[in-house]
Design a protein around this motif. Structure first.
Motif, PDB file in Angstrom:
ATOM      1  N   ALA A  13       0.790  -1.132  -0.060  1.00 10.33           N
ATOM      2  CA  ALA A  13      -0.017  -0.081   0.104  1.00 10.33           C
ATOM      3  C   ALA A  13       0.759   1.370   0.131  1.00 10.33           C
ATOM      4  CB  ALA A  13      -0.812   0.076   1.376  1.00 10.33           C
ATOM      5  N   VAL A  14       2.013   1.126   0.676  1.00  5.25           N
ATOM      6  CA  VAL A  14       2.877   2.135   0.623  1.00  5.25           C
ATOM      7  C   VAL A  14       3.593   2.508  -0.696  1.00  5.25           C
ATOM      8  CG1 VAL A  14       4.997   3.173   1.504  1.00  5.25           C
ATOM      9  CG2 VAL A  14       3.515   2.150   3.035  1.00  5.25           C
ATOM     10  N   ARG A  15       4.024   1.478  -1.389  1.00  2.16           N
ATOM     11  CA  ARG A  15       4.418   1.624  -2.604  1.00  2.16           C
ATOM     12  C   ARG A  15       3.312   2.183  -3.621  1.00  2.16           C
ATOM     13  NH1 ARG A  15       6.342  -3.207  -1.446  1.00  2.16           N
ATOM     14  NH2 ARG A  15       5.145  -4.167  -2.857  1.00  2.16           N
ATOM     15  N   ARG A  16       2.208   1.682  -3.484  1.00  2.00           N
ATOM     16  CA  ARG A  16       0.969   2.164  -4.161  1.00  2.00           C
ATOM     17  C   ARG A  16       0.846   3.732  -4.129  1.00  2.00           C
ATOM     18  NH1 ARG A  16      -1.397  -2.733  -3.036  1.00  2.00           N
ATOM     19  NH2 ARG A  16      -2.570  -1.677  -1.418  1.00  2.00           N
ATOM     20  N   SER A  17       0.728   4.289  -3.087  1.00  2.00           N
ATOM     21  CA  SER A  17       0.695   5.619  -2.429  1.00  2.00           C
ATOM     22  C   SER A  17       1.781   6.503  -3.299  1.00  2.00           C
ATOM     23  CB  SER A  17       0.466   5.671  -1.051  1.00  2.00           C
ATOM     24  OG  SER A  17      -0.560   5.119  -0.576  1.00  2.00           O
ATOM     25  N   ALA A  18       2.843   5.962  -3.079  1.00  3.94           N
ATOM     26  CA  ALA A  18       4.034   6.599  -3.677  1.00  3.94           C
ATOM     27  C   ALA A  18       4.047   6.859  -5.115  1.00  3.94           C
ATOM     28  CB  ALA A  18       5.423   5.624  -3.287  1.00  3.94           C
TER      29      ALA A  18
ATOM     30  N   GLN B 281       9.317   7.249  -5.349  1.00  2.67           N
ATOM     31  CA  GLN B 281       9.780   6.035  -5.603  1.00  2.67           C
ATOM     32  C   GLN B 281      10.363   5.361  -4.244  1.00  2.67           C
ATOM     33  OE1 GLN B 281      12.463   7.277  -8.650  1.00  2.67           O
ATOM     34  NE2 GLN B 281      10.870   6.768 -10.301  1.00  2.67           N
ATOM     35  N   VAL B 282       9.869   4.477  -3.696  1.00  6.12           N
ATOM     36  CA  VAL B 282      10.445   4.020  -2.308  1.00  6.12           C
ATOM     37  C   VAL B 282      10.640   2.350  -2.568  1.00  6.12           C
ATOM     38  CG1 VAL B 282       9.806   6.142  -1.025  1.00  6.12           C
ATOM     39  CG2 VAL B 282       7.902   4.087  -1.478  1.00  6.12           C
ATOM     40  N   ALA B 283      11.492   2.042  -1.831  1.00  5.76           N
ATOM     41  CA  ALA B 283      11.804   0.728  -1.805  1.00  5.76           C
ATOM     42  C   ALA B 283      11.219   0.043  -0.606  1.00  5.76           C
ATOM     43  CB  ALA B 283      13.253   0.306  -2.010  1.00  5.76           C
ATOM     44  N   CYS B 284       9.996   0.282  -0.490  1.00  4.48           N
ATOM     45  CA  CYS B 284       9.079  -0.297   0.931  1.00  4.48           C
ATOM     46  C   CYS B 284       8.954  -1.719   0.859  1.00  4.48           C
ATOM     47  CB  CYS B 284       8.072   0.665   1.193  1.00  4.48           C
ATOM     48  SG  CYS B 284       7.179   0.170   2.673  1.00  4.48           S
ATOM     49  N   ASP B 285       9.239  -2.514   1.743  1.00  6.20           N
ATOM     50  CA  ASP B 285       8.935  -3.945   1.847  1.00  6.20           C
ATOM     51  C   ASP B 285       8.620  -4.299   3.351  1.00  6.20           C
ATOM     52  OD1 ASP B 285      11.447  -3.965   3.297  1.00  6.20           O
ATOM     53  OD2 ASP B 285      12.325  -5.362   1.922  1.00  6.20           O
TER      54      ASP B 285
ATOM     55  N   TYR C  78      12.767  11.958   3.539  1.00  5.08           N
ATOM     56  CA  TYR C  78      11.966  12.935   2.863  1.00  5.08           C
ATOM     57  C   TYR C  78      11.057  12.213   1.712  1.00  5.08           C
ATOM     58  CZ  TYR C  78      14.668  16.779   4.782  1.00  5.08           C
ATOM     59  OH  TYR C  78      15.270  17.535   6.012  1.00  5.08           O
ATOM     60  N   ALA C  79      11.469  11.227   1.277  1.00  7.97           N
ATOM     61  CA  ALA C  79      10.430  10.638   0.085  1.00  7.97           C
ATOM     62  C   ALA C  79       9.590   9.806   0.951  1.00  7.97           C
ATOM     63  CB  ALA C  79      11.352   9.651  -0.659  1.00  7.97           C
ATOM     64  N   TYR C  80       9.886   8.977   1.875  1.00  8.10           N
ATOM     65  CA  TYR C  80       8.789   8.333   2.897  1.00  8.10           C
ATOM     66  C   TYR C  80       7.892   9.276   3.514  1.00  8.10           C
ATOM     67  CZ  TYR C  80      10.651   3.386   2.176  1.00  8.10           C
ATOM     68  OH  TYR C  80      11.081   2.287   1.784  1.00  8.10           O
TER      69      TYR C  80
ATOM     70  N   ASP D 168      17.231   3.870   4.789  1.00 12.60           N
ATOM     71  CA  ASP D 168      16.106   4.654   4.209  1.00 12.60           C
ATOM     72  C   ASP D 168      16.118   4.963   2.746  1.00 12.60           C
ATOM     73  OD1 ASP D 168      15.700   4.392   6.783  1.00 12.60           O
ATOM     74  OD2 ASP D 168      14.969   6.376   7.365  1.00 12.60           O
ATOM     75  N   THR D 169      17.334   4.988   2.206  1.00 12.17           N
ATOM     76  CA  THR D 169      17.428   5.717   0.999  1.00 12.17           C
ATOM     77  C   THR D 169      16.573   5.060  -0.176  1.00 12.17           C
ATOM     78  OG1 THR D 169      19.735   6.068   1.273  1.00 12.17           O
ATOM     79  CG2 THR D 169      19.236   6.272  -1.076  1.00 12.17           C
ATOM     80  N   PRO D 170      15.731   5.802  -1.050  1.00 10.21           N
ATOM     81  CA  PRO D 170      15.097   4.920  -1.927  1.00 10.21           C
ATOM     82  C   PRO D 170      15.822   4.494  -3.101  1.00 10.21           C
ATOM     83  CG  PRO D 170      14.695   7.418  -2.112  1.00 10.21           C
ATOM     84  CD  PRO D 170      15.562   7.119  -0.830  1.00 10.21           C
ATOM     85  N   LEU D 171      14.977   3.467  -3.747  1.00 13.88           N
ATOM     86  CA  LEU D 171      15.874   2.815  -4.891  1.00 13.88           C
ATOM     87  C   LEU D 171      15.849   3.616  -6.179  1.00 13.88           C
ATOM     88  CD1 LEU D 171      14.510  -0.714  -4.778  1.00 13.88           C
ATOM     89  CD2 LEU D 171      16.866  -0.096  -4.130  1.00 13.88           C
TER      90      LEU D 171
END
Length: 454
Positions: free
Chosen positions: A27-32, A38-42, A59-61, A98-101
């Motif tokens: 859901a986090v990735r969809r919201s992004a 672009q976040v690499a949330c898992d 900041y991205a998250y 935390d760094t996004p991909l």
């Protein structure tokens, strides 16, 4: 390193509600994507937030979370202010993951597709990464892995690759002796470092590059196994997917077979037997050209376990037959290093688990008893595991006194072995034995289990 004083983020956990960590991450990735982030949330990231390891998102998250929960502030989501967490000098390596991909590594599917998470990128040189690989190796080995006077080093060579391979061996050795519960958090750090080496080692070529990819993938599998053994199934699934992606990118069939082997085992334990069968079959396809009958035997046993979970007795028996035939062909030079645990005792144990899944408890107990008799005492964790399986099978077979004796043997090892899986197996067996608490042997085991919190 994660601070020992981390405070769980209960507010964020409440916002997740009944969803699993993996579902919430999706859901986090969809919201992004909705706001162009672009976040690499898992599931692992969600777990780190909820445990308090991540006190403030990057900041991205932050933008994504505030989009998901309109009108909320970071404080409402249970986070600390950025000023208190990341003031001058406060940005530590614990916060860097935390760094996004990069966009090229993003995926729109589930959490298993967020592979090759690039950690330590913003400030992680290969020097820092290799030093981190000192897990269990001692300060001297860590320092030798990369010279401290070269903080801007970019080339990855023999020393760094050797450090990755040593970390894999050390984790496996500690796991064999102690189980996964106490190792998982510590082992995640060298895993991040290994993938940082892959990120920054752009000049690495040939056999060194192949070894680095294989080492990083094997490290992901080892850390995944620690997660599996300590009951963190979603984390384990993510780690195995990471290893599989590394194998596919590197064209490494041996690593691919290993990743599928562990993924099959995890799926069986997680109650997804059909997925277990499919993964085992995929592993057998990858392993066929490798020239290792023992690897094919283990994968056939994984398939048998999945088929037993489906109630497919005939399919299970066919897979067991292939496993015994391949095992009987003996060892080969092509046998993977990680398979040192796979001896006759393990074959007996895995067959016992098949029969127990099919409800043939006396047959399961015969194989489990054989496993305990054959097991090398060096593998302390497996010795406890086999005895826990024997306790379970005997309890269901009605052999209460013998089950209680085996249960005491498991308890004798629990001060040295930290494995949620083994404790859960023993607790299940004790639950069956409670119906026969009138037996003095059973009463003694129940009393001791209560004292030890099992």
């Amino acid at each position: 390193m994660v601070s020992t004083g981390a405070v769980p983020n209960l507010a964020f956990r409440r916002l997740r509600g009944p969803r699993s960590a993996g579902e919430f991450a999706a859901a986090v990735r969809r919201s992004a994507r909705e706001i162009g982030e672009q976040v690499a949330c898992d599931a692992r990231y969600i777990g780190r937030v909820e445990s308090g390891e991540i006190r403030c998102p990057n900041y991205a998250y932050e933008r994504v979370f505030l989009h998901m929960f309109p009108g909320a502030t970071l404080a409402d989501l249970g986070f600390s202010s950025r000023e208190t967490v990341r003031g001058r000098g406060a940005r530590t390596t614990a916060e860097i993951p935390d760094t996004p991909l990069p966009p090229t590594l993003q995926s729109d599917s589930d959490e298993e597709s967020d592979v090759l998470r690039r950690v330590f990128m913003t400030s992680g040189t290969t020097a820092m990464a290799a030093a981190t690989l000192g897990f269990g190796l001692g300060a001297t080995a860590a320092a030798a892995a990369v010279p401290a006077q070269r903080p801007t080093q970019r080339r990855v060579g023999e020393a760094e690759v050797t450090a990755v391979e040593k970390a894999v061996r050390q984790i496996r050795l500690l796991d064999d002796r102690h189980g996964g519960d106490g190792l998982y958090r510590r082992a995640a750090q060298p895993l991040r470092a290994a993938y940082a080496l892959l990120d920054e080692g752009t000049t690495t070529r040939g056999s060194t590059s192949d070894r680095l990819h294989a080492g990083a993938g094997e490290l992901a599998i080892s850390v995944g196994w620690l997660a599996h053994d300590s009951g963190r199934f979603e984390d384990a699934r993510s780690h195995y997917a990471e290893a599989l992606a590394t194998a596919r990118l590197a064209g490494d069939a041996a690593l691919e077979a290993h990743a599928f082997c562990n993924a099959s085992f995890l799926a069986r334990d997680a109650g997804r037997p059909r997925e277990s069968v499919r993964a085992a079959e995929a592993g057998q396809r990858a392993a066929t050209p490798l020239g290792s009958p023992r690897l094919l035997a283990l994968l056939a046993l994984r398939e048998a376990g999945g088929r037993a979970g489906l109630g497919d007795r005939s399919g299970c028996e066919r897979a067991l037959g292939r496993a015994h035939e391949a095992f009987g062909r003996g060892t080969r030079d092509a046998d993977p290093e990680w398979m040192t645990f796979f001896r006759e005792a393990e074959l007996e144990m895995l067959e016992a688990q098949c029969w127990s899944a099919l409800g043939d408890w006396p047959r399961a107990a015969r194989h489990a008893r054989r496993a305990t008799q054959l097991q090398d005492p060096h593998f302390t964790r497996n010795l406890a595991l086999y005895r826990a399986e024997l306790t379970t099978d005997l309890a269901h077979a009605g052999a209460a006194a013998e089950a209680a004796a085996a249960g005491h043997q498991v308890l004798d090892l629990l001060d040295r072995v930290q494995s949620s899986r083994i404790r859960a197996m023993l607790a299940g067996a004790v639950g069956v034995l409670r119906a026969q608490r009138g037996s003095p042997e059973v009463a003694g085991l129940l009393e001791r289990c209560a004292e030890m919190g099992v």
